[in-house]
Design an enzyme around this catalytic site. Sequence first.
Site, mmCIF file in Angstrom:
data_model
loop_
_atom_site.group_PDB
_atom_site.id
_atom_site.type_symbol
_atom_site.label_atom_id
_atom_site.label_comp_id
_atom_site.label_asym_id
_atom_site.label_seq_id
_atom_site.Cartn_x
_atom_site.Cartn_y
_atom_site.Cartn_z
ATOM 1 N N GLY A 170 -6.352 -25.541 24.484
ATOM 2 C CA GLY A 170 -5.057 -24.879 24.351
ATOM 3 C C GLY A 170 -3.832 -25.764 24.436
ATOM 4 N N GLU A 182 -12.038 -28.305 26.894
ATOM 5 C CA GLU A 182 -12.349 -27.979 25.500
ATOM 6 C C GLU A 182 -11.146 -28.185 24.579
ATOM 7 O OE1 GLU A 182 -15.454 -24.290 26.463
ATOM 8 O OE2 GLU A 182 -13.407 -23.853 25.862
ATOM 9 N N GLY A 205 -8.992 -29.006 21.356
ATOM 10 C CA GLY A 205 -9.223 -29.051 19.912
ATOM 11 C C GLY A 205 -8.001 -29.655 19.244
ATOM 12 N N ARG A 206 -6.976 -28.805 19.114
ATOM 13 C CA ARG A 206 -5.735 -29.200 18.453
ATOM 14 C C ARG A 206 -5.156 -30.509 19.003
ATOM 15 N NH1 ARG A 206 -2.387 -25.267 16.173
ATOM 16 N NH2 ARG A 206 -3.410 -23.731 17.492
ATOM 17 N N ARG A 232 -2.116 -21.982 7.708
ATOM 18 C CA ARG A 232 -1.364 -21.794 8.956
ATOM 19 C C ARG A 232 0.034 -21.192 8.751
ATOM 20 N NH1 ARG A 232 -0.021 -25.151 12.235
ATOM 21 N NH2 ARG A 232 -0.439 -23.880 14.048
ATOM 22 N N TYR A 250 0.161 -17.767 10.719
ATOM 23 C CA TYR A 250 0.845 -17.830 12.019
ATOM 24 C C TYR A 250 2.338 -18.123 11.894
ATOM 25 C CZ TYR A 250 -3.979 -19.279 13.352
ATOM 26 O OH TYR A 250 -5.326 -19.400 13.521
ATOM 27 N N CYS A 306 -1.516 -16.380 -6.131
ATOM 28 C CA CYS A 306 -0.810 -15.146 -6.448
ATOM 29 C C CYS A 306 -0.634 -14.292 -5.208
ATOM 30 C CB CYS A 306 -1.567 -14.394 -7.535
ATOM 31 S SG CYS A 306 -1.755 -15.423 -8.987
ATOM 32 N N GLU A 307 0.171 -14.755 -4.273
ATOM 33 C CA GLU A 307 0.491 -14.060 -3.027
ATOM 34 C C GLU A 307 1.873 -14.534 -2.597
ATOM 35 O OE1 GLU A 307 -1.428 -12.031 -1.020
ATOM 36 O OE2 GLU A 307 -3.365 -12.279 -2.010
HETATM 37 C C1 LIG Z 1 -10.230 -22.416 19.991
HETATM 38 C C2 LIG Z 1 -10.812 -22.695 21.307
HETATM 39 C C3 LIG Z 1 -10.563 -23.909 21.954
HETATM 40 C C4 LIG Z 1 -9.631 -24.963 21.411
HETATM 41 O O1 LIG Z 1 -8.304 -24.562 21.417
HETATM 42 P P1 LIG Z 1 -7.167 -25.624 21.068
HETATM 43 O O2 LIG Z 1 -5.919 -24.855 21.188
HETATM 44 O O3 LIG Z 1 -7.421 -26.122 19.687
HETATM 45 O O4 LIG Z 1 -7.265 -26.717 22.087
HETATM 46 C C5 LIG Z 1 -11.208 -24.141 23.147
HETATM 47 N N1 LIG Z 1 -12.046 -23.216 23.694
HETATM 48 C C6 LIG Z 1 -12.299 -22.039 23.104
HETATM 49 C C7 LIG Z 1 -13.229 -21.087 23.744
HETATM 50 C C8 LIG Z 1 -11.699 -21.739 21.894
HETATM 51 O O5 LIG Z 1 -11.937 -20.561 21.323
#
Ligand SMILES: *Cc1c(COP(=O)(O)O)cnc(C)c1O
Length: 418
Positions: free
Chosen positions: A239, A273, A275-276, A312, A316, A342-343
């Site tokens: 997150g 965890e 990601g981004r 995105r 969003y 076409c949107e």
């Molecule tokens: C999407 C997700 C993440 C990663 O979120 P980021 O904002 O990209 O860091 C981590 N854990 C779970 C369970 C997710 O669904």
Amino acid sequence: MHDFLFKKGELYCEDVPIRAIAQKVGTPFYVYSHHTIVDHFTKIQKAFAQIDPIICFAMKSNSNLAVLKTLVDLGAGFDIVSVGELKKALLVKADPKKIVFASVGKTEEEIATAMKAGILFFNVESLPELAEINRIAKRLRKKPKVAIRVNPDVSAVTHEKITTGTLRKKFGIDLKTTRGIFKNRRKYPNLEFSGLHIHIGSQIVTKEPFINAIQKLIEFIERLRHDGTQLEYLDIGGGLGIIYKDEKPQTAQDFANAVLPYLEKAGLKVVLEPGRFIVGNAGIFVTRVLYLKDNGLKKFLIVDGGMNDLIRPALYDAYHEIVPVKETKALRKKMDVVGPICESGDFFAHDRELPVLKKGDLLAIMSAGAYGYVMSSNYNIRGRVPEIFVKGNQFEISKPRESFKDLIRGERIPTFLN
Ligand SMILES: *Cc1c(COP(=O)(O)O)cnc(C)c1O
């Protein structure tokens, strides 16, 4: 920090000119920087070094094999949400003991496959799922570890569609029910209850929502201890927000400083965890100008990439920086940057001040490394674009552009129509 910088008036990824990639592979395409990925992963690793967490990259943000291989080589594990992601993780030789599996809708096949692969634990999101995993474990004669994904009911200040930690959302199990699960754990004799998991949302730029959630969690762990439950893992999810425009997100170190005292107090093995944070600014989307259209009221810069390639903005209302790949002194005007789909939702920017470019000029849509290619589709019968991977002065096509043949593979007209 990222490695997409201007040198002598043109945009580079590390030591490779974007122009050179466009010449080789055509447009549009995604390009990822090895060095940026390494840098971001290492920042988290260093910030949390004193508790040596398991860093499970959230594969749903970017599952390109070159990206995954880079992360495995750094010691990363993976947070997966499907059996497809599990198979990709195993393809790059990820250690199954560093794989955690979240999803509100795991199928029987997915649960069995992950159990046989010997993943670290399942992040369980409902009571019926718990019963299902217990049943499958019995059939397979296994005793998998599970962590309960709790919904701490805290709101994270972010976009509605990427908030997950309130009870109005489908994710996780409320605290009261979770406590009941631990009290009645004998109902699930084939499971090892070993952790708690939270993931409160995405693109969170301040520390407060994390602190609120973790504080709640720590108090909760105390209550569980009181009930006689000892846990092994605390998975605090992902997150962490990044800079798209003018955000001032916490650094990995700020985040660690804020949460480490709580995590040390809990004394459990920590799983992260992200990601981004790791890949968001490690990738860009490159597209080419087709037309400049002026309807008297507005100007539209029409490019060859569309919402099917990068959704995105449409999904969003996300802001992405847009820069011409070659610096120009051309007059700047306000325009919408739009694709050919076409949107009306097919746009990359509204009323953005940009130089008046010409047909054939290249544009870079920045910060497109997370939730970019992975969310792309074949809408309007458009092949997915190639993914290019750069390391130093080298670049290779990691995933090629889809051809028309790829798009209709397996599709046929039913015999009864002939
Ligand atoms: C999407 C997700 C993440 C990663 O979120 P980021 O904002 O990209 O860091 C981590 N854990 C779970 C369970 C997710 O669904």
